[in-house]
Scaffold this motif. Structure first.
Motif, mmCIF file in Angstrom:
data_model
loop_
_atom_site.group_PDB
_atom_site.id
_atom_site.type_symbol
_atom_site.label_atom_id
_atom_site.label_comp_id
_atom_site.label_asym_id
_atom_site.label_seq_id
_atom_site.Cartn_x
_atom_site.Cartn_y
_atom_site.Cartn_z
ATOM 1 N N GLU B 9 0.841 -1.202 0.000
ATOM 2 C CA GLU B 9 0.000 0.000 0.000
ATOM 3 C C GLU B 9 0.873 1.247 0.000
ATOM 4 O O GLU B 9 1.931 1.266 0.626
ATOM 5 C CB GLU B 9 -0.902 0.033 1.252
ATOM 6 C CG GLU B 9 -1.896 -1.105 1.300
ATOM 7 C CD GLU B 9 -2.695 -1.142 2.606
ATOM 8 O OE1 GLU B 9 -2.535 -0.225 3.435
ATOM 9 O OE2 GLU B 9 -3.454 -2.108 2.782
ATOM 10 N N ILE B 10 0.386 2.240 -0.714
ATOM 11 C CA ILE B 10 1.029 3.554 -0.682
ATOM 12 C C ILE B 10 -0.033 4.562 -0.277
ATOM 13 O O ILE B 10 -1.127 4.584 -0.852
ATOM 14 C CB ILE B 10 1.610 3.937 -2.070
ATOM 15 C CG1 ILE B 10 2.686 2.919 -2.486
ATOM 16 C CG2 ILE B 10 2.166 5.363 -2.045
ATOM 17 C CD1 ILE B 10 3.305 3.196 -3.847
ATOM 18 N N TRP B 11 0.287 5.372 0.735
ATOM 19 C CA TRP B 11 -0.685 6.350 1.238
ATOM 20 C C TRP B 11 -0.105 7.754 1.191
ATOM 21 O O TRP B 11 0.608 8.148 2.103
ATOM 22 C CB TRP B 11 -1.081 5.986 2.679
ATOM 23 C CG TRP B 11 -1.822 4.699 2.779
ATOM 24 C CD1 TRP B 11 -1.343 3.500 3.191
ATOM 25 C CD2 TRP B 11 -3.203 4.485 2.441
ATOM 26 N NE1 TRP B 11 -2.324 2.538 3.128
ATOM 27 C CE2 TRP B 11 -3.489 3.118 2.670
ATOM 28 C CE3 TRP B 11 -4.232 5.312 1.956
ATOM 29 C CZ2 TRP B 11 -4.736 2.557 2.444
ATOM 30 C CZ3 TRP B 11 -5.484 4.751 1.728
ATOM 31 C CH2 TRP B 11 -5.723 3.398 1.974
ATOM 32 N N PRO B 12 -0.417 8.509 0.144
ATOM 33 C CA PRO B 12 -0.021 9.915 0.135
ATOM 34 C C PRO B 12 -1.040 10.693 0.954
ATOM 35 O O PRO B 12 -2.245 10.510 0.782
ATOM 36 C CB PRO B 12 -0.115 10.308 -1.343
ATOM 37 C CG PRO B 12 -0.582 9.075 -2.082
ATOM 38 C CD PRO B 12 -1.125 8.118 -1.085
ATOM 39 N N ARG B 98 6.933 -2.905 -6.631
ATOM 40 C CA ARG B 98 5.846 -3.883 -6.576
ATOM 41 C C ARG B 98 5.957 -4.766 -7.805
ATOM 42 O O ARG B 98 5.491 -4.439 -8.884
ATOM 43 C CB ARG B 98 4.498 -3.161 -6.557
ATOM 44 C CG ARG B 98 3.322 -4.113 -6.370
ATOM 45 C CD ARG B 98 2.063 -3.354 -6.020
ATOM 46 N NE ARG B 98 0.970 -4.258 -5.731
ATOM 47 C CZ ARG B 98 -0.094 -3.939 -5.003
ATOM 48 N NH1 ARG B 98 -0.211 -2.731 -4.499
ATOM 49 N NH2 ARG B 98 -1.054 -4.812 -4.786
ATOM 50 N N ASP B 102 0.303 -9.395 -10.518
ATOM 51 C CA ASP B 102 0.073 -9.735 -11.919
ATOM 52 C C ASP B 102 -0.307 -8.512 -12.760
ATOM 53 O O ASP B 102 -0.724 -8.669 -13.898
ATOM 54 C CB ASP B 102 -1.047 -10.786 -12.010
ATOM 55 C CG ASP B 102 -2.349 -10.259 -11.444
ATOM 56 O OD1 ASP B 102 -2.294 -9.399 -10.540
ATOM 57 O OD2 ASP B 102 -3.415 -10.689 -11.901
ATOM 58 N N ILE B 103 -0.183 -7.334 -12.191
ATOM 59 C CA ILE B 103 -0.550 -6.142 -12.965
ATOM 60 C C ILE B 103 0.705 -5.525 -13.568
ATOM 61 O O ILE B 103 1.618 -5.119 -12.844
ATOM 62 C CB ILE B 103 -1.298 -5.117 -12.086
ATOM 63 C CG1 ILE B 103 -2.642 -5.708 -11.656
ATOM 64 C CG2 ILE B 103 -1.493 -3.807 -12.835
ATOM 65 C CD1 ILE B 103 -3.500 -4.753 -10.837
ATOM 66 N N SER B 108 0.205 3.404 -15.314
ATOM 67 C CA SER B 108 -1.075 3.968 -15.749
ATOM 68 C C SER B 108 -2.268 3.366 -15.001
ATOM 69 O O SER B 108 -3.380 3.863 -15.115
ATOM 70 C CB SER B 108 -1.252 3.765 -17.254
ATOM 71 O OG SER B 108 -1.303 2.396 -17.545
ATOM 72 N N ILE B 109 -2.062 2.298 -14.253
ATOM 73 C CA ILE B 109 -3.182 1.629 -13.579
ATOM 74 C C ILE B 109 -3.206 1.943 -12.081
ATOM 75 O O ILE B 109 -4.244 2.244 -11.517
ATOM 76 C CB ILE B 109 -3.118 0.104 -13.813
ATOM 77 C CG1 ILE B 109 -3.401 -0.203 -15.290
ATOM 78 C CG2 ILE B 109 -4.111 -0.623 -12.911
ATOM 79 C CD1 ILE B 109 -3.212 -1.656 -15.660
ATOM 80 N N MET B 110 -2.035 1.864 -11.448
ATOM 81 C CA MET B 110 -1.971 2.191 -10.017
ATOM 82 C C MET B 110 -1.485 3.627 -9.913
ATOM 83 O O MET B 110 -0.293 3.901 -9.881
ATOM 84 C CB MET B 110 -1.021 1.228 -9.316
ATOM 85 C CG MET B 110 -1.524 -0.205 -9.360
ATOM 86 S SD MET B 110 -0.438 -1.307 -8.449
ATOM 87 C CE MET B 110 -1.459 -2.771 -8.367
ATOM 88 N N VAL B 111 -2.445 4.523 -9.854
ATOM 89 C CA VAL B 111 -2.140 5.954 -9.896
ATOM 90 C C VAL B 111 -2.492 6.564 -8.552
ATOM 91 O O VAL B 111 -3.572 6.305 -8.011
ATOM 92 C CB VAL B 111 -2.935 6.638 -11.016
ATOM 93 C CG1 VAL B 111 -2.607 8.114 -11.075
ATOM 94 C CG2 VAL B 111 -2.656 5.965 -12.358
ATOM 95 N N PHE B 112 -1.593 7.372 -8.020
ATOM 96 C CA PHE B 112 -1.794 7.957 -6.697
ATOM 97 C C PHE B 112 -1.980 9.464 -6.813
ATOM 98 O O PHE B 112 -1.456 10.079 -7.739
ATOM 99 C CB PHE B 112 -0.590 7.618 -5.806
ATOM 100 C CG PHE B 112 -0.426 6.139 -5.639
ATOM 101 C CD1 PHE B 112 -1.127 5.464 -4.658
ATOM 102 C CD2 PHE B 112 0.385 5.413 -6.511
ATOM 103 C CE1 PHE B 112 -1.002 4.083 -4.532
ATOM 104 C CE2 PHE B 112 0.506 4.033 -6.392
ATOM 105 C CZ PHE B 112 -0.191 3.360 -5.403
ATOM 106 N N PRO B 113 -2.721 10.033 -5.872
ATOM 107 C CA PRO B 113 -2.946 11.476 -5.954
ATOM 108 C C PRO B 113 -1.680 12.269 -5.641
ATOM 109 O O PRO B 113 -0.817 11.807 -4.894
ATOM 110 C CB PRO B 113 -4.021 11.725 -4.896
ATOM 111 C CG PRO B 113 -4.008 10.546 -4.000
ATOM 112 C CD PRO B 113 -3.444 9.402 -4.764
ATOM 113 N N ARG B 127 4.099 13.530 -6.100
ATOM 114 C CA ARG B 127 3.273 12.354 -6.373
ATOM 115 C C ARG B 127 4.134 11.100 -6.436
ATOM 116 O O ARG B 127 5.093 11.030 -7.202
ATOM 117 C CB ARG B 127 2.566 12.549 -7.726
ATOM 118 C CG ARG B 127 1.566 11.433 -8.046
ATOM 119 C CD ARG B 127 1.298 11.322 -9.535
ATOM 120 N NE ARG B 127 0.518 12.377 -10.111
ATOM 121 C CZ ARG B 127 -0.820 12.397 -10.166
ATOM 122 N NH1 ARG B 127 -1.506 11.409 -9.656
ATOM 123 N NH2 ARG B 127 -1.445 13.393 -10.742
#
Lengths: 382, 144
Positions: B9-12, B98, B102-103, B108-113, B127
């Motif tokens: 997990e990444i939490w900005p 990461r 399987d991603i 482009s899929i796991m994008v964080f604010p 970011r």
């Protein structure tokens, strides 16, 4: 038999296009003479595999762009009025030139079977195709979903058809009541195959799929999944598809702080494999005709959690047997149903196995002969 | 595969970027804690430059680290830069990434604010993101 299918855009992507191409392929394989006519052409090649024995043609080539309507076409439309009601979801396609091309084409079909595939085309065929041809209207959405002007035109003109064919029993009854005396049949769409490898129910993955626009209700699904993550922090929701609402959905993911759990996956060429890895499929649509992607998911033994929207989910799913139905647009209910199945692997295995049995009704071998016998019967009455 | 710090997990948020996950491919007889004090390291890649260092925790295989975004605007590159994130104990440095799921195409899929730091007339946006090699980097750039 000679069978002509008329599609708005045979070169495009989308459920109706894929379905009709599958039908054309099946009919040509059964030995019939099949033509697929695309009203417009905006690409060089069809996006779905078309049997080379199907004769493909287009009425209006728009690969260079959409030409402004000719004076003659504009005059004719002025005189005759709009043939296709403005509430047709694809109304932008029906320029005066396109309308004229369709009228000319259907007017020239005087033998065999003419199958039209959306309200605008159905209405033109009902009014202009000669009675000598067997005319069959396909409904790929459902009557209740059409806007009032389209519905009114349907009630007025569909009587001309030899048969109107819906995807679900719910919609079949709606049409039968709306069009007394008209033959209304239900023939579901077929999935391309039903014998896929099954999910082993170990992946902590929920899949949803569809174009990213309002109809699919992903804006309801994302908040619903926030309630899932509170209890099941390591589960993911993967939404496959592209579309105009992507940025809005991304913002919603951020707003609910779901960027570790909800992913906009875009397009994939290995959707079968993605389904096999998942453990649940969720359908959050506001309306549907018959959601084929849900049926595809069931063929991988995925249980379904779905809004009970018009139409399709309740026609396919038996609540508690192969999935769970939730009142339409009930976000809290969707959360509860997802949590219920995520917390119960045995139930998922049981419902998944039932789902894989349910979809046998949608195998090509089960569906295509029904088209053949309908056409044969209608022709024999000529 | 070289040992690395696998992200879960990444939490900005709240002026920090917090990262949680599992150390992968590294064992120690006395447990990973015995390898020394675990730290989070940020290395400025573009332009190549300084290194920043913060506390991190490792318990069993599980790691957690957190870096304050206010430190990331490097004086030699006030307009934009890229920091690469590591978990380290002494000289042993594990890239944070990461790679075990399987991603693909994570960027482009796991994008964080992005978080914003007010600077002069505008903001510096900060970011976290996945690189093409599925490692975690933190970008910052000046903008409106």
């Amino acid at each position: 038999m000679r069978i002509r299918y008329l599609l708005l855009h045979a070169y495009g992507m989308g459920g109706t296009i894929r379905t009709v191409i599958n039908q054309a392929n099946a009919m040509v394989r059964a030995g019939h003479q099949v033509e697929l006519v695309s009203v417009v052409r905006r690409r060089d090649r069809p996006q779905f595999a078309l049997d080379p024995r199907v004769k493909l043609s287009a009425l209006v080539d728009q690969r260079g762009g959409v030409a402004p309507p000719s004076l003659g076409a504009r005059m004719r439309r002025k005189l005759r009025g709009r043939m296709v009601p403005s509430g047709e979801f694809a109304i932008r396609y029906f320029t005066p030139d396109v309308e004229k091309a369709v009228i000319d084409f259907v007017g020239g079909v005087d033998d065999g079977v003419l199958v039209t595939t959306r309200p605008g085309l159905n209405l033109l065929a009902a009014r202009f195709a000669p009675r000598r041809a067997v005319r069959v209207a396909q409904e790929h959405m459902n009557l209740a979903t059409h806007r009032p002007d389209v519905r009114q035109a349907v009630l007025r003109h569909y009587r001309a058809f030899d048969a109107v064919v819906t995807l679900t029993e719910t919609d079949r009854r709606e049409y039968e009541q709306a069009l007394p005396g008209v033959r209304v049949e239900r023939i579901p769409n077929a999935v391309h195959k039903v014998d896929h490898p099954h999910s082993d129910q170990t992946g902590k993955i929920v899949v949803a799929a569809g174009r990213l626009f309002a109809q699919k209700g992903f804006d309801l699904l994302i908040p619903a999944f926030a309630g899932v993550v509170k209890r099941h922090r390591d589960w993911q929701l993967r939404i496959y598809g592209t579309g105009p609402k992507k940025d809005e959905l991304r913002a919603l993911i951020e707003e609910h702080r779901l960027y570790n759990n909800v992913f906009l996956m875009g397009r994939t060429e290995h959707f079968d494999e993605e389904l096999r890895k998942a453990s649940l499929f969720v359908l959050s649509s506001r309306f549907e005709g018959l959601p084929m992607v849900m049926i595809e998911a069931m063929s991988h033994a995925l249980p379904i959690v779905s809004f009970d929207c018009p139409t399709g989910p309740a026609d396919v799913i038996t609540h508690g047997v192969d999935g769970l139905l939730v009142p339409p647009e009930d976000v809290a209910g969707l959360t509860a149903a997802l949590n219920q199945l995520i917390g119960d692997r045995d139930a998922r295995l049981r419902m998944g196995a039932a789902a894989a049995k349910t979809v046998l009704d949608y195998a090509p071998d089960a569906v295509m002969p029904r088209w053949e016998s309908l056409f044969r019967e209608l022709l024999s009455r000529r | 595969m070289k040992p690395h710090a696998e992200v879960e997990e990444i939490w900005p948020g709240d002026g920090r970027v917090r990262v949680l996950g599992l150390v992968h491919g590294l064992d120690a007889e006395g447990g990973l804690e015995s390898l020394g004090e675990w730290r989070a390291a940020l290395v400025l890649r573009e332009p190549a430059g300084p290194e920043l260092d913060y506390p991190a925790t490792v318990r069993g295989k599980r790691f957690e680290l957190s870096v304050p975004i206010g430190d990331l605007i490097a004086p030699q590159a006030p307009d934009k830069g890229v920091w690469d994130l590591y978990l380290r104990a002494g000289d042993r440095r594990l890239r944070v990434g990461r790679r075990l799921d399987d991603i693909r195409d994570k960027a482009s899929i796991m994008v964080f604010p992005a978080q914003l730091i007010p600077v002069d007339e505008g903001f510096v946006h900060v970011r976290p993101r996945y690189t093409v090699n599925e490692n975690v980097s933190i970008d910052y750039w000046y903008g409106p």
